[in-house]
Design a protein around this motif. Structure first.
Motif, short mmCIF file in Angstrom:
data_model
loop_
_atom_site.label_atom_id
_atom_site.label_comp_id
_atom_site.label_asym_id
_atom_site.label_seq_id
_atom_site.Cartn_x
_atom_site.Cartn_y
_atom_site.Cartn_z
N UNK A 279 0.82 -1.21 0.00
CA UNK A 279 0.00 0.00 0.00
C UNK A 279 0.86 1.27 0.00
N UNK A 280 2.11 1.15 0.45
CA UNK A 280 3.03 2.29 0.38
C UNK A 280 3.30 2.67 -1.07
N UNK A 281 3.22 1.69 -1.96
CA UNK A 281 3.45 1.93 -3.38
C UNK A 281 2.30 2.70 -4.02
N UNK A 282 1.17 2.77 -3.32
CA UNK A 282 0.06 3.63 -3.75
C UNK A 282 0.17 5.00 -3.08
N UNK A 283 0.41 4.99 -1.79
CA UNK A 283 0.36 6.23 -0.99
C UNK A 283 1.41 7.24 -1.42
N UNK A 284 2.64 6.82 -1.59
CA UNK A 284 3.71 7.78 -1.86
C UNK A 284 3.51 8.52 -3.18
N UNK A 285 3.27 7.85 -4.30
CA UNK A 285 3.10 8.62 -5.54
C UNK A 285 1.87 9.53 -5.52
N UNK A 286 0.83 9.14 -4.83
CA UNK A 286 -0.35 10.00 -4.74
C UNK A 286 -0.05 11.22 -3.88
N UNK A 287 0.59 10.99 -2.73
CA UNK A 287 0.91 12.10 -1.82
C UNK A 287 1.88 13.10 -2.46
N UNK A 288 2.82 12.60 -3.25
CA UNK A 288 3.83 13.48 -3.85
C UNK A 288 3.33 14.22 -5.08
N UNK A 289 2.23 13.78 -5.64
CA UNK A 289 1.75 14.33 -6.90
C UNK A 289 1.20 15.75 -6.73
N UNK A 290 1.87 16.70 -7.33
CA UNK A 290 1.36 18.06 -7.37
C UNK A 290 0.10 18.15 -8.21
N UNK A 291 0.02 17.29 -9.20
CA UNK A 291 -1.14 17.24 -10.10
C UNK A 291 -2.42 16.86 -9.34
N UNK A 292 -2.28 16.02 -8.32
CA UNK A 292 -3.44 15.57 -7.55
C UNK A 292 -3.66 16.37 -6.27
N UNK A 293 -2.79 17.33 -6.00
CA UNK A 293 -2.86 18.08 -4.75
C UNK A 293 -4.23 18.73 -4.54
N UNK A 294 -4.79 19.28 -5.58
CA UNK A 294 -6.08 19.96 -5.47
C UNK A 294 -7.22 19.05 -5.07
N UNK A 295 -7.07 17.74 -5.31
CA UNK A 295 -8.14 16.80 -4.95
C UNK A 295 -8.26 16.63 -3.44
N UNK A 296 -7.25 17.10 -2.70
CA UNK A 296 -7.27 17.00 -1.24
C UNK A 296 -7.92 18.23 -0.58
N UNK A 297 -8.20 19.25 -1.39
CA UNK A 297 -8.85 20.44 -0.85
C UNK A 297 -10.21 20.05 -0.26
N UNK A 298 -10.55 20.66 0.85
CA UNK A 298 -11.82 20.42 1.54
C UNK A 298 -11.99 18.95 1.95
N UNK A 299 -10.87 18.31 2.30
CA UNK A 299 -10.92 16.96 2.86
C UNK A 299 -10.24 17.00 4.21
#
Length: 161
Positions: free
Chosen positions: A39-59
Motif C-alpha cells: 500500500x506504500x506503493x500507492x500512498x507515496x506517488x499520490x501524496x507526492x503528486x502536485x497534479x493531484x494536490x487539489x483533490x485533497x482540498x476540503x478533505x
C-alpha cells in the motif's frame, strides 16, 4: 522572483521516507499492525503528486477513501502508470527508512515506525509544497486504514496487485 521546483529534492529517499513515516503513523492510529508494504506503493506517488494536490482540498482525515474518489474520479486516470513509474522511488524510500531505523518491516509485510524518530525541526523546515505532501500522506494513511484491507484500497483505486 520565481521559486524553482526541485523534483529531485522531492523524490530523494530521505524525504520520501519522511512522507512514509507520516503515512505509517496515521495508518497505525487506526490499525496498530501498520500498513502492508504494497500500500506504500500507492500512498507515496499520490501524496507526492502536485497534479493531484487539489483533490485533497476540503478533505480531512474523516473524509474517507471512497468519498474522496467519488469527489475526484480523475485520481484514477493514469494511476497505474504513476504507480509503476514510482516503484524505484518507493523502494528506495522504504530501504532508506529501514536503514535509518525510522521505519521497520515486521512479519515480512507490515510497515511500522522504527525506534528512531524524525526531528520535529527538520519537518518544520520543509517548504510549503513538501509540507503539504506530508499532510496528504497522513490523510491517505487514515483513509487506507479505514478502507479495510490492502486489497480493498487497491480495488477502490481500480488497481490490482
Amino acid at each position: 522572483m520565481r521559486d524553482a521546483h526541485d523534483v529531485y529534492a522531492e523524490t530523494n529517499p530521505a524525504f520520501c521516507s519522511a512522507v512514509l513515516v507520516e503515512f505509517t503513523k496515521a495508518y497505525m492510529s487506526n490499525r496498530p499492525e501498520g500498513p502492508e508494504t504494497p500500500i506504500a506503493y500507492l500512498a507515496l506517488p499520490i501524496a507526492l503528486s502536485g497534479e493531484l494536490a487539489g483533490t485533497f482540498d476540503r478533505t480531512n482525515k474523516n473524509t474517507g477513501l471512497l468519498e474522496w474518489l467519488e469527489r475526484s474520479p480523475q485520481v484514477q486516470l493514469g494511476l497505474a502508470e504513476r504507480v509503476n513509474a514510482s516503484l524505484a522511488i518507493v523502494s528506495d524510500a522504504i530501504r532508506f527508512g529501514c536503514f535509518t531505523r525510522i521505519l521497520v518491516i515486521e512479519g515480512g509485510t507490515h510497515l511500522r515506525l522504527g525506534d528512531r524518530k524524525l526531528k520535529p525541526s527538520a519537518m518544520k523546515a520543509l517548504g510549503d509544497e513538501p509540507g503539504q505532501a506530508v499532510k496528504r500522506a497522513g490523510r491517505l494513511g487514515h483513509w487506507f486504514a479505514s478502507a479495510g484491507s490492502t486489497r480493498s484500497a487497491f480495488d477502490a483505486l481500480g488497481l490490482t496487485v
